[in-house]
Design a protein around this motif. Structure first.
Motif, PDB file in Angstrom:
ATOM      1  N   LEU A 177       4.311  55.779  30.399  1.00 41.27           N
ATOM      2  CA  LEU A 177       5.108  55.543  29.190  1.00 41.27           C
ATOM      3  C   LEU A 177       6.604  55.665  29.459  1.00 41.27           C
ATOM      4  N   GLN A 178       6.982  56.660  30.252  1.00 37.64           N
ATOM      5  CA  GLN A 178       8.398  56.831  30.566  1.00 37.64           C
ATOM      6  C   GLN A 178       8.949  55.619  31.312  1.00 37.64           C
ATOM      7  N   VAL A 179       8.188  55.120  32.266  1.00 38.01           N
ATOM      8  CA  VAL A 179       8.662  53.982  33.060  1.00 38.01           C
ATOM      9  C   VAL A 179       8.736  52.720  32.207  1.00 38.01           C
ATOM     10  N   VAL A 180       7.686  52.397  31.462  1.00 38.93           N
ATOM     11  CA  VAL A 180       7.705  51.135  30.700  1.00 38.93           C
ATOM     12  C   VAL A 180       8.693  51.168  29.537  1.00 38.93           C
ATOM     13  N   GLN A 181       9.028  52.366  29.026  1.00 42.18           N
ATOM     14  CA  GLN A 181      10.057  52.431  27.985  1.00 42.18           C
ATOM     15  C   GLN A 181      11.431  52.091  28.549  1.00 42.18           C
ATOM     16  N   ARG A 182      11.674  52.455  29.789  1.00 42.67           N
ATOM     17  CA  ARG A 182      12.965  52.152  30.432  1.00 42.67           C
ATOM     18  C   ARG A 182      12.986  50.752  31.007  1.00 42.67           C
ATOM     19  N   GLU A 183      11.844  50.299  31.528  1.00 41.91           N
ATOM     20  CA  GLU A 183      11.773  49.016  32.230  1.00 41.91           C
ATOM     21  C   GLU A 183      10.546  48.239  31.766  1.00 41.91           C
ATOM     22  N   GLY A 184      10.640  47.656  30.584  1.00 43.62           N
ATOM     23  CA  GLY A 184       9.512  46.952  29.992  1.00 43.62           C
ATOM     24  C   GLY A 184       9.021  45.760  30.791  1.00 43.62           C
ATOM     25  N   ARG A 185       9.863  45.218  31.651  1.00 44.63           N
ATOM     26  CA  ARG A 185       9.487  44.038  32.432  1.00 44.63           C
ATOM     27  C   ARG A 185       9.031  44.387  33.844  1.00 44.63           C
ATOM     28  N   ILE A 186       8.792  45.645  34.115  1.00 50.10           N
ATOM     29  CA  ILE A 186       8.379  46.054  35.459  1.00 50.10           C
ATOM     30  C   ILE A 186       7.032  45.413  35.790  1.00 50.10           C
ATOM     31  N   SER A 187       6.880  45.012  37.033  1.00 52.50           N
ATOM     32  CA  SER A 187       5.600  44.430  37.447  1.00 52.50           C
ATOM     33  C   SER A 187       4.548  45.526  37.523  1.00 52.50           C
ATOM     34  N   LEU A 188       3.298  45.132  37.389  1.00 54.26           N
ATOM     35  CA  LEU A 188       2.200  46.090  37.462  1.00 54.26           C
ATOM     36  C   LEU A 188       2.162  46.761  38.830  1.00 54.26           C
ATOM     37  N   THR A 189       2.471  46.007  39.885  1.00 53.56           N
ATOM     38  CA  THR A 189       2.504  46.564  41.240  1.00 53.56           C
ATOM     39  C   THR A 189       3.565  47.648  41.358  1.00 53.56           C
ATOM     40  N   ASP A 190       4.764  47.363  40.858  1.00 55.63           N
ATOM     41  CA  ASP A 190       5.844  48.363  40.917  1.00 55.63           C
ATOM     42  C   ASP A 190       5.524  49.576  40.052  1.00 55.63           C
ATOM     43  N   LEU A 191       4.913  49.336  38.887  1.00 59.01           N
ATOM     44  CA  LEU A 191       4.539  50.443  38.012  1.00 59.01           C
ATOM     45  C   LEU A 191       3.517  51.347  38.706  1.00 59.01           C
ATOM     46  N   ALA A 192       2.515  50.744  39.326  1.00 60.89           N
ATOM     47  CA  ALA A 192       1.495  51.524  40.033  1.00 60.89           C
ATOM     48  C   ALA A 192       2.128  52.375  41.128  1.00 60.89           C
ATOM     49  N   SER A 193       3.071  51.789  41.851  1.00 57.83           N
ATOM     50  CA  SER A 193       3.756  52.513  42.907  1.00 57.83           C
ATOM     51  C   SER A 193       4.550  53.693  42.343  1.00 57.83           C
ATOM     52  N   ARG A 194       5.243  53.466  41.215  1.00 54.40           N
ATOM     53  CA  ARG A 194       6.080  54.501  40.613  1.00 54.40           C
ATOM     54  C   ARG A 194       5.266  55.682  40.096  1.00 54.40           C
ATOM     55  N   VAL A 195       4.061  55.408  39.597  1.00 55.98           N
ATOM     56  CA  VAL A 195       3.265  56.486  39.001  1.00 55.98           C
ATOM     57  C   VAL A 195       2.196  57.008  39.944  1.00 55.98           C
ATOM     58  N   ALA A 196       2.206  56.500  41.171  1.00 55.53           N
ATOM     59  CA  ALA A 196       1.285  56.969  42.215  1.00 55.53           C
ATOM     60  C   ALA A 196      -0.186  56.806  41.829  1.00 55.53           C
ATOM     61  N   LEU A 197      -0.514  55.621  41.326  1.00 53.98           N
ATOM     62  CA  LEU A 197      -1.899  55.267  41.019  1.00 53.98           C
ATOM     63  C   LEU A 197      -2.212  53.919  41.664  1.00 53.98           C
ATOM     64  N   SER A 198      -3.486  53.625  41.806  1.00 55.76           N
ATOM     65  CA  SER A 198      -3.876  52.311  42.316  1.00 55.76           C
ATOM     66  C   SER A 198      -3.550  51.258  41.255  1.00 55.76           C
ATOM     67  N   LEU A 199      -3.479  50.016  41.680  1.00 52.05           N
ATOM     68  CA  LEU A 199      -3.212  48.916  40.763  1.00 52.05           C
ATOM     69  C   LEU A 199      -4.280  48.837  39.661  1.00 52.05           C
ATOM     70  N   PRO A 200      -5.583  48.887  40.002  1.00 47.86           N
ATOM     71  CA  PRO A 200      -6.601  48.841  38.938  1.00 47.86           C
ATOM     72  C   PRO A 200      -6.516  50.027  37.973  1.00 47.86           C
ATOM     73  N   ALA A 201      -6.253  51.224  38.491  1.00 44.43           N
ATOM     74  CA  ALA A 201      -6.151  52.410  37.630  1.00 44.43           C
ATOM     75  C   ALA A 201      -4.955  52.292  36.688  1.00 44.43           C
ATOM     76  N   THR A 202      -3.840  51.795  37.195  1.00 45.11           N
ATOM     77  CA  THR A 202      -2.646  51.613  36.374  1.00 45.11           C
ATOM     78  C   THR A 202      -2.896  50.572  35.302  1.00 45.11           C
ATOM     79  N   SER A 203      -3.507  49.468  35.694  1.00 47.09           N
ATOM     80  CA  SER A 203      -3.821  48.396  34.752  1.00 47.09           C
ATOM     81  C   SER A 203      -4.732  48.899  33.636  1.00 47.09           C
ATOM     82  N   GLU A 204      -5.751  49.657  33.986  1.00 44.99           N
ATOM     83  CA  GLU A 204      -6.695  50.189  33.002  1.00 44.99           C
ATOM     84  C   GLU A 204      -6.010  51.168  32.048  1.00 44.99           C
ATOM     85  N   ARG A 205      -5.174  52.056  32.592  1.00 48.09           N
ATOM     86  CA  ARG A 205      -4.464  53.023  31.736  1.00 48.09           C
ATOM     87  C   ARG A 205      -3.518  52.298  30.786  1.00 48.09           C
ATOM     88  N   LEU A 206      -2.805  51.310  31.301  1.00 45.96           N
ATOM     89  CA  LEU A 206      -1.875  50.544  30.472  1.00 45.96           C
ATOM     90  C   LEU A 206      -2.638  49.843  29.348  1.00 45.96           C
TER      91      LEU A 206
END
Length: 148
Positions: free
Chosen positions: A11-40
């Motif tokens: 939530l903190q990342v997407v509030q600051r950077e709403g256009r962040i790619s899913l790959t970059d978001l996963a990297s920032r929150v230290a989760l796998s791409l599928p786990a990040t996608s599912e949580r989002l």
């Protein structure tokens, strides 16, 4: 929905950077791409994330004045007032509040004359008190996790 540390980080990342790619978001929150996608997806479906949007500078878009307007409005007029405010592009936010005022409006206008016309157009709904915003030392920010 119970929010854990990882969900808050997303939530903190997407509030600051709403256009962040899913790959970059996963990297920032230290989760796998599928786990990040599912949580989002779960955050969106639960309504925790309501929308992704751009932050527009009112001043750079031609609105030189921001004001807060407190209104005391009789109950029978509230629905009509809200209907009118929803049609007015100057209104950024309308908050139904307790206390002396019925509503607090955050509005933008091109200049003071425009603000005067705006206030005049809603005065028949009740008493208004207008404060012109000089600056925003703490600008509108995202929701953060509550302190422990």
């Amino acid at each position: 929905m119970e929010l854990d540390v990882k969900s808050w980080k997303i939530l903190q990342v997407v509030q600051r950077e709403g256009r962040i790619s899913l790959t970059d978001l996963a990297s920032r929150v230290a989760l796998s791409l599928p786990a990040t996608s599912e949580r989002l997806k779960r955050l969106e479906e639960a309504g925790v994330i309501e929308a992704y949007c751009a932050t527009v500078s009112p001043e750079k878009a031609g609105y030189g004045v921001m004001a807060l307007i407190g209104m005391t409005t009789p109950q029978p007029d509230k629905a009509r007032l809200i209907a009118q405010l929803q049609q007015m592009p100057e209104v950024l936010e309308c908050l139904h509040v307790t206390g002396q005022d019925s509503f607090i409006l955050r509005v933008v206008t091109r200049d003071i004359r425009h603000l005067e016309r705006f206030v005049g157009s809603i005065n028949h709904f009740g008493e208004t008190r207008t404060s012109i915003v000089m600056s925003a030392p703490i600008p509108l920010r995202g929701v953060e996790p509550p302190p422990l």
